[in-house]
Write a protein that holds these residues in place. Structure first.
Motif, PDB file in Angstrom:
ATOM      1  N   GLU A 272     -49.467  38.398  18.315  1.00  0.00           N
ATOM      2  CA  GLU A 272     -49.045  39.595  17.875  1.00  0.00           C
ATOM      3  C   GLU A 272     -48.121  40.140  19.118  1.00  0.00           C
ATOM      4  N   THR A 273     -46.658  40.521  18.488  1.00  0.00           N
ATOM      5  CA  THR A 273     -45.645  41.063  19.220  1.00  0.00           C
ATOM      6  C   THR A 273     -45.766  42.429  19.463  1.00  0.00           C
ATOM      7  N   THR A 274     -45.394  42.849  20.522  1.00  0.00           N
ATOM      8  CA  THR A 274     -45.382  44.408  20.774  1.00  0.00           C
ATOM      9  C   THR A 274     -44.045  45.134  21.014  1.00  0.00           C
ATOM     10  N   ARG A 275     -43.186  43.834  21.151  1.00  0.00           N
ATOM     11  CA  ARG A 275     -41.718  44.635  21.574  1.00  0.00           C
ATOM     12  C   ARG A 275     -40.745  43.781  20.754  1.00  0.00           C
ATOM     13  N   PRO A 276     -39.514  44.659  20.244  1.00  0.00           N
ATOM     14  CA  PRO A 276     -38.580  43.605  19.488  1.00  0.00           C
ATOM     15  C   PRO A 276     -37.894  42.708  20.424  1.00  0.00           C
ATOM     16  N   GLY A 277     -37.528  41.536  19.894  1.00  0.00           N
ATOM     17  CA  GLY A 277     -36.763  40.687  20.691  1.00  0.00           C
ATOM     18  C   GLY A 277     -37.620  39.806  21.763  1.00  0.00           C
ATOM     19  N   THR A 278     -38.910  39.681  21.591  1.00  0.00           N
ATOM     20  CA  THR A 278     -39.706  38.981  22.287  1.00  0.00           C
ATOM     21  C   THR A 278     -40.371  37.687  21.596  1.00  0.00           C
ATOM     22  N   LEU A 279     -40.048  37.370  20.326  1.00  0.00           N
ATOM     23  CA  LEU A 279     -40.437  36.281  19.703  1.00  0.00           C
ATOM     24  C   LEU A 279     -39.261  35.459  19.061  1.00  0.00           C
ATOM     25  N   VAL A 280     -39.117  34.226  19.446  1.00  0.00           N
ATOM     26  CA  VAL A 280     -38.072  33.404  19.063  1.00  0.00           C
ATOM     27  C   VAL A 280     -38.669  32.099  18.150  1.00  0.00           C
ATOM     28  N   PHE A 281     -38.418  31.677  17.279  1.00  0.00           N
ATOM     29  CA  PHE A 281     -38.867  30.583  16.311  1.00  0.00           C
ATOM     30  C   PHE A 281     -37.862  30.019  15.605  1.00  0.00           C
ATOM     31  N   GLN A 282     -38.207  28.566  15.067  1.00  0.00           N
ATOM     32  CA  GLN A 282     -37.388  28.248  14.109  1.00  0.00           C
ATOM     33  C   GLN A 282     -38.302  28.166  12.628  1.00  0.00           C
ATOM     34  N   HIS A 283     -37.641  27.752  11.538  1.00  0.00           N
ATOM     35  CA  HIS A 283     -38.463  28.191  10.346  1.00  0.00           C
ATOM     36  C   HIS A 283     -38.813  26.734   9.681  1.00  0.00           C
ATOM     37  N   ASN A 284     -38.152  25.811  10.131  1.00  0.00           N
ATOM     38  CA  ASN A 284     -38.738  24.456   9.265  1.00  0.00           C
ATOM     39  C   ASN A 284     -38.704  23.242  10.099  1.00  0.00           C
ATOM     40  N   PHE A 285     -39.314  22.211  10.097  1.00  0.00           N
ATOM     41  CA  PHE A 285     -39.464  20.957  10.838  1.00  0.00           C
ATOM     42  C   PHE A 285     -38.457  20.641  11.134  1.00  0.00           C
ATOM     43  N   GLY A 286     -37.086  20.733  10.860  1.00  0.00           N
ATOM     44  CA  GLY A 286     -36.055  20.165  11.298  1.00  0.00           C
ATOM     45  C   GLY A 286     -35.854  20.838  12.846  1.00  0.00           C
ATOM     46  N   GLY A 287     -36.406  21.727  13.115  1.00  0.00           N
ATOM     47  CA  GLY A 287     -36.227  22.274  14.628  1.00  0.00           C
ATOM     48  C   GLY A 287     -37.438  22.008  15.365  1.00  0.00           C
ATOM     49  N   THR A 288     -38.305  21.030  14.791  1.00  0.00           N
ATOM     50  CA  THR A 288     -39.505  20.712  16.007  1.00  0.00           C
ATOM     51  C   THR A 288     -38.590  20.248  17.123  1.00  0.00           C
ATOM     52  N   GLY A 289     -39.234  20.557  18.402  1.00  0.00           N
ATOM     53  CA  GLY A 289     -38.792  20.279  19.529  1.00  0.00           C
ATOM     54  C   GLY A 289     -37.914  21.242  20.116  1.00  0.00           C
ATOM     55  N   SER A 290     -37.368  22.341  19.422  1.00  0.00           N
ATOM     56  CA  SER A 290     -36.369  23.293  19.975  1.00  0.00           C
ATOM     57  C   SER A 290     -37.061  24.307  20.676  1.00  0.00           C
ATOM     58  N   ALA A 291     -38.238  24.593  20.997  1.00  0.00           N
ATOM     59  CA  ALA A 291     -38.829  25.716  21.583  1.00  0.00           C
ATOM     60  C   ALA A 291     -38.727  25.622  22.781  1.00  0.00           C
ATOM     61  N   PHE A 292     -38.580  24.466  23.730  1.00  0.00           N
ATOM     62  CA  PHE A 292     -38.313  24.489  25.088  1.00  0.00           C
ATOM     63  C   PHE A 292     -36.887  24.714  25.510  1.00  0.00           C
ATOM     64  N   ALA A 293     -36.025  24.185  24.737  1.00  0.00           N
ATOM     65  CA  ALA A 293     -34.580  24.620  24.880  1.00  0.00           C
ATOM     66  C   ALA A 293     -34.272  26.091  24.809  1.00  0.00           C
ATOM     67  N   MET A 294     -35.016  26.876  23.438  1.00  0.00           N
ATOM     68  CA  MET A 294     -34.928  27.921  23.195  1.00  0.00           C
ATOM     69  C   MET A 294     -35.250  28.988  24.396  1.00  0.00           C
ATOM     70  N   ALA A 295     -36.537  28.504  24.828  1.00  0.00           N
ATOM     71  CA  ALA A 295     -37.216  29.150  26.044  1.00  0.00           C
ATOM     72  C   ALA A 295     -36.338  29.262  27.318  1.00  0.00           C
ATOM     73  N   LEU A 296     -35.573  27.966  27.643  1.00  0.00           N
ATOM     74  CA  LEU A 296     -34.686  28.012  28.776  1.00  0.00           C
ATOM     75  C   LEU A 296     -33.363  29.050  28.463  1.00  0.00           C
ATOM     76  N   GLY A 297     -32.872  28.892  27.214  1.00  0.00           N
ATOM     77  CA  GLY A 297     -31.727  29.885  26.903  1.00  0.00           C
ATOM     78  C   GLY A 297     -32.420  31.337  26.997  1.00  0.00           C
ATOM     79  N   ALA A 298     -33.503  31.768  26.347  1.00  0.00           N
ATOM     80  CA  ALA A 298     -34.227  33.055  26.719  1.00  0.00           C
ATOM     81  C   ALA A 298     -34.256  33.478  27.808  1.00  0.00           C
ATOM     82  N   LYS A 299     -34.519  32.677  28.848  1.00  0.00           N
ATOM     83  CA  LYS A 299     -34.831  32.828  30.197  1.00  0.00           C
ATOM     84  C   LYS A 299     -33.462  32.952  31.021  1.00  0.00           C
ATOM     85  N   LEU A 300     -32.399  32.492  30.529  1.00  0.00           N
ATOM     86  CA  LEU A 300     -31.042  32.823  31.118  1.00  0.00           C
ATOM     87  C   LEU A 300     -30.400  34.151  30.342  1.00  0.00           C
ATOM     88  N   ALA A 301     -30.814  34.470  29.260  1.00  0.00           N
ATOM     89  CA  ALA A 301     -30.531  35.666  28.713  1.00  0.00           C
ATOM     90  C   ALA A 301     -31.216  36.683  29.249  1.00  0.00           C
TER      91      ALA A 301
END
Length: 170
Positions: free
Chosen positions: A104-133
């Motif tokens: 359950e998200t409570t604020r906009p812009g707080t959930l980042v995800f890929q839609h398909n299996f082609g993105g498997t493994g991308s969450a860690f890189a997305m998290a690093l980018g989100a932290k920089l942003a």
């Protein structure tokens, strides 16, 4: 199928009608057209009933504990452990279905995800980018063991650059 990117239309499944448009303006235009045609959709009160029914269903699916631990049962614990402003990057793969459905998200812009299996493994890189942003927001990467291993080399990047994220491996 409505997609912001016209190249995605029909990419994964056959469609009868493809529309390249942003979802919000498309839905506004559709509602206007339906209203002009005399079609009434759910009254505002009905939306509240639907949301309450979904909240009950989500609570039932995530209640209790399981052995071994199943992702739906872990999701509410993750939600409680994170502040409301935390950014959560969810990996693709098997865990994505339950995390996207039950987290359950409570604020906009707080959930980042890929839609398909082609993105498997991308969450860690997305998290690093989100932290920089958003350096002042807590950032959590929710990934599976296989997905994390696909980008585990980025641990070196995180340490070298001082990028502080939490990783939960399911």
């Amino acid at each position: 199928q409505v997609s912001r990117d016209g190249e995605h239309i029909g990419l994964n499944f056959p469609v009868e009608l493809g529309i390249a448009a942003s979802p919000a303006p498309f839905l506004e235009a559709l509602l206007d057209a339906l209203d002009r045609g005399g079609v009434r959709l759910n009254a505002p009160g009905d939306l509240g009933d639907l949301k309450a029914a979904w909240a009950r269903k989500r609570a039932e699916a995530t209640a209790g504990d399981s052995h071994p631990i199943r992702t739906p049962h872990a999701v509410p614990h993750l939600r409680r452990a994170l502040p409301d402003d935390a950014v959560v990057a969810i990996d693709a793969g098997m865990i994505a279905r339950d995390l996207r459905r039950y987290f359950e998200t409570t604020r906009p812009g707080t959930l980042v995800f890929q839609h398909n299996f082609g993105g498997t493994g991308s969450a860690f890189a997305m998290a690093l980018g989100a932290k920089l942003a958003r350096p002042d927001a807590p950032v959590c990467c929710a990934t599976g063991d296989g997905g994390f291993m696909m980008n585990i080399q980025e641990l070196e990047t995180a340490v070298r650059e001082g990028i502080d994220v939490t990783v939960v491996v399911f």
